[in-house]
Motif scaffolding. Structure first.
Motif, PDB file in Angstrom:
ATOM      1  N   SER A 273       9.125  -0.079  -9.772  1.00  0.00           N
ATOM      2  CA  SER A 273       7.877   0.603 -10.099  1.00  0.00           C
ATOM      3  C   SER A 273       6.857   0.413  -8.985  1.00  0.00           C
ATOM      4  O   SER A 273       6.680  -0.701  -8.480  1.00  0.00           O
ATOM      5  CB  SER A 273       7.305   0.039 -11.404  1.00  0.00           C
ATOM      6  OG  SER A 273       5.966   0.460 -11.600  1.00  0.00           O
ATOM      7  N   GLU A 275       3.537   0.907  -9.317  1.00  0.00           N
ATOM      8  CA  GLU A 275       2.334   0.271  -9.836  1.00  0.00           C
ATOM      9  C   GLU A 275       2.579  -1.178 -10.257  1.00  0.00           C
ATOM     10  O   GLU A 275       1.720  -2.042 -10.054  1.00  0.00           O
ATOM     11  CB  GLU A 275       1.792   1.042 -11.049  1.00  0.00           C
ATOM     12  CG  GLU A 275       1.232   2.429 -10.711  1.00  0.00           C
ATOM     13  CD  GLU A 275       2.328   3.471 -10.488  1.00  0.00           C
ATOM     14  OE1 GLU A 275       3.498   3.178 -10.832  1.00  0.00           O
ATOM     15  OE2 GLU A 275       2.013   4.564  -9.996  1.00  0.00           O
ATOM     16  N   LYS A 276       3.765  -1.470 -10.823  1.00  0.00           N
ATOM     17  CA  LYS A 276       4.012  -2.804 -11.359  1.00  0.00           C
ATOM     18  C   LYS A 276       4.722  -3.736 -10.373  1.00  0.00           C
ATOM     19  O   LYS A 276       4.704  -4.958 -10.576  1.00  0.00           O
ATOM     20  CB  LYS A 276       4.853  -2.697 -12.638  1.00  0.00           C
ATOM     21  CG  LYS A 276       4.142  -1.976 -13.770  1.00  0.00           C
ATOM     22  CD  LYS A 276       5.028  -1.919 -15.013  1.00  0.00           C
ATOM     23  CE  LYS A 276       4.321  -1.205 -16.162  1.00  0.00           C
ATOM     24  NZ  LYS A 276       5.169  -1.138 -17.375  1.00  0.00           N
ATOM     25  N   HIS A 277       5.337  -3.177  -9.338  1.00  0.00           N
ATOM     26  CA  HIS A 277       6.104  -4.040  -8.437  1.00  0.00           C
ATOM     27  C   HIS A 277       5.679  -3.913  -6.975  1.00  0.00           C
ATOM     28  O   HIS A 277       5.312  -4.912  -6.340  1.00  0.00           O
ATOM     29  CB  HIS A 277       7.598  -3.723  -8.565  1.00  0.00           C
ATOM     30  CG  HIS A 277       8.462  -4.598  -7.707  1.00  0.00           C
ATOM     31  ND1 HIS A 277       8.922  -5.825  -8.128  1.00  0.00           N
ATOM     32  CD2 HIS A 277       8.933  -4.439  -6.431  1.00  0.00           C
ATOM     33  CE1 HIS A 277       9.639  -6.383  -7.159  1.00  0.00           C
ATOM     34  NE2 HIS A 277       9.665  -5.557  -6.129  1.00  0.00           N
ATOM     35  N   ASP A 309      10.926 -10.539  -7.287  1.00  0.00           N
ATOM     36  CA  ASP A 309       9.860 -10.663  -8.266  1.00  0.00           C
ATOM     37  C   ASP A 309       8.881 -11.742  -7.784  1.00  0.00           C
ATOM     38  O   ASP A 309       9.301 -12.812  -7.327  1.00  0.00           O
ATOM     39  CB  ASP A 309      10.437 -11.050  -9.631  1.00  0.00           C
ATOM     40  CG  ASP A 309       9.373 -11.143 -10.694  1.00  0.00           C
ATOM     41  OD1 ASP A 309       8.842 -12.254 -10.898  1.00  0.00           O
ATOM     42  OD2 ASP A 309       9.049 -10.109 -11.307  1.00  0.00           O
TER      43      ASP A 309
END
Length: 610
Positions: A273, A275-277, A309
């Motif tokens: 993603s 936006e998330k990653h 992550d």
């Protein structure tokens, strides 16, 4: 057939699109492809954090029955197929501009569609072909449809949602695009377009650093000699693909050259993603002290970071480096030099290196200092380090003497024994024994990291050609081994020429170098000129004095030369430069001031120079 107006007009840097294409729609369709009840919304325009250009595509082919520069004319069928693809891409949510670009840069995909349509036409199989489209409760026979409509339905039946032509348009082979599209099945075409734009800007945002990025990638590969974990193996595979193409790793920082290979090697990248990653990853690297301009080089030389992550991978690995002795403030600079320090292989090897040097009685603080300046040694096996350490020992270098070698030139630990022995052999040919070579190693270890043919021999040949006797070279190098590392065109030759422009002969310059070889390491503007002007204009000494005593340039003008000159002048004492400067303060005071100790360095007495 009358010639048709060009659909697209390519220019070197921009694409100009014919307004007529906005009105193109497939004909004879049971429904308009743009009237889908649930069209995919276009994402919000991406605001670049890198202030870069949008996605770059290859220049599309012109629509013309008579192609320029003698190329074959583009079949009208291909034009109609592209027009059909534009409408389908818009149905999948792509903007009109993106749809035109994609369709103009996916020739293999267009060829595949046309081949499928042609096969059904040639064999009359449209009646039995299942497009997966049920109009009005009946499966229509497309045999009576025009080409553009057939291509439209054929493309729609592929089920790739526009991913295949888009991936081809950004440089991937169609075969690779088919494999990668599997990772993207849950995403919409606008999302992928937006994500590719972000990734490209993230990776290719720095101009002018392409050469350095490729050079560091080569260095990382060259000096890696431990077991490779999965992340390093995938990186090496990516590098090997780059090496196989024209330009090799030198093209790593070039968007069009490396982006397709990057996606092929790390297909899961586009499933992350934005936006998330991806965006949080950029913020995290910046917060860790890495300048925005350096992020692209780090990610290109170790792409697995793009998949890490932050909480599960990046933070624990950085914390592990701190536990091994790396200070938090140094992690960013080490990452810029050697991004592989975040791999598990490197982190495990770091512990082994610390244990090895502990056994060699080398303090951890010394090893940590070496790692900070040259982190590539973390990819070197302790067995390889042991072999080069044995070479040091053979030259009489004790463990205590290792400290300056490791701290000032840690890259020597990466040297292959045969490369190290080439330097030793060169010095032996010049008349040095192992004990003297060991001393040179401790004083100037960088010599043993230099290329024999491209650096050391060239300096020796230059000095001999200038006029320095080969018999004098061993003494000159023993006194000032750093001479072999000075640049010929930017350092050696300018200093030699300067000494000759002030009135010295080539023979006199050679004599000065023999008497005091560090002479060639002094700055002309900062050291030579001021001291020479004081000698000639204030001290009224002839040039021959610096020929006889070139060490004059090694003394501080303000702290030693001027104070002693004024003392001697006030006392009307005449002496040579050597007698004036070679004695220590106590010896000078006893000799010329009649006291046993020079308590205070006298201030200059400003008198008329006459």
């Amino acid at each position: 057939m009358a010639s048709r107006a060009p659909l697209l007009s390519p220019t070197p840097s921009t694409l100009t699109f014919s307004p007529s294409i906005r009105r193109i729609r497939p004909t004879n369709l049971p429904f308009s492809p743009t009237s889908s009840p649930n069209p995919s919304p276009n994402p919000k325009p991406y605001q670049s954090r890198f202030n870069l250009r949008p996605i770059r595509f290859r220049n599309p082919l012109p629509r013309s029955s008579a192609a320029p520069h003698g190329r074959d004319p583009i079949p009208v069928a291909a034009e109609e197929a592209r027009e059909a693809l534009v409408d389908l891409l818009r149905e999948f949510g792509a903007s009109e501009e993106d749809s035109i670009r994609i369709s103009s840069n996916s020739p293999k995909y267009i060829d595949m569609l046309l081949a499928s349509v042609r096969e059904l036409d040639d064999h009359g199989l449209w009646g039995s072909w299942s497009s997966g489209i049920d109009e009005g409760g009946e499966k229509g026979d497309l045999s009576s449809f025009d080409l553009k409509s057939k291509v439209y339905y054929m493309a729609k039946s592929k089920g790739d949602k526009g991913m295949l032509p888009f991936l081809e348009s950004v440089g991937l082979k169609l075969s690779s695009a088919m494999l990668i599209a599997r990772y993207l099945s849950l995403q919409s075409l606008p999302e992928i377009i937006d994500k590719v734009m972000f990734v490209k800007e993230m990776l290719f945002s720095s101009s002018g650093s392409e050469v350095l990025t490729g050079r560091n990638a080569k260095r990382m590969m060259l000096h890696f000699s431990i077991h490779a974990d999965e992340d390093i193996q995938s990186t090496l595979s990516f590098f090997e693909k780059m090496e196989a193409r024209h330009g090799g790793l030198n093209m790593l920082g070039h968007e069009n050259a490396s982006f397709p290979y990057l996606i092929e090697s790390f297909p899961r990248l586009l499933s992350r993603s934005k936006e998330k990653h991806l965006e949080p990853l950029v913020y995290f690297l910046e917060d860790s002290g890495i300048p925005k301009s350096e992020i692209s080089a780090i990610l290109l030389t170790f792409p697995p970071i793009l998949l890490y992550d932050i909480e599960r991978d990046l933070k624990p690995r950085m914390h592990a480096l701190e536990k091994a002795g790396v200070e938090e403030k140094d992690i960013a600079s080490m990452l810029m030099k050697y991004p592989w320090i975040l791999s598990t292989s490197i982190q495990e090897n770091y512990s082994e290196i610390l244990a090895y040097f502990k056994g060699e009685k080398v303090l951890n603080s010394i090893v940590e200092k070496a790692v900070r300046s040259w982190p590539h040694i973390l990819g070197c096996s302790t067995q390889k380090m042991k072999s080069i350490m044995e070479q040091f020992s053979g030259l009489g270098v004790t463990k205590k003497m290792l400290v300056p070698v490791i701290t000032s030139s840690p890259q020597l630990l990466l040297r292959k024994p045969d490369e190290f022995l080439q330097v030793v052999s060169l010095l032996e040919e010049m008349g040095f024994d192992h004990r003297k070579i060991g001393r040179i190693l401790c004083r100037c270890p960088e010599i043993f990291a230099a290329s024999v043919d491209n650096t050391l021999k060239k300096k020796i040949e230059f000095l001999i050609k200038f006029g320095i006797s080969s018999n004098h070279l061993p003494r000159i190098i023993r006194k000032y081994p750093e001479l072999l590392l000075l640049d010929i065109n930017n350092t050696l030759l300018p200093r030699m020429n300067y000494l000759m422009t002030i009135g010295l002969s080539r023979k006199e310059v050679c004599s000065m170098i023999y008497r005091f070889s560090p002479l060639l390491g002094y700055s002309i503007e900062v050291v030579m000129k001021p001291k020479l002007e004081f000698l000639l204009n204030t001290m009224k000494r002839p040039l021959k004095e610096i020929v006889e005593y070139p060490r004059y340039f090694s003394y501080s003008l303000d702290k030693k030369i001027k104070p002693r000159f004024w003392v001697l002048r006030n006392r009307n004492v005449e002496c040579g430069l050597k007698d004036m400067l070679s004695k220590n303060d106590d010896g000078f005071a006893e000799e010329y001031m009649g006291i046993g100790r020079l308590l205070v360095v006298p201030s200059p007495v400003h008198k008329d120079s006459s």
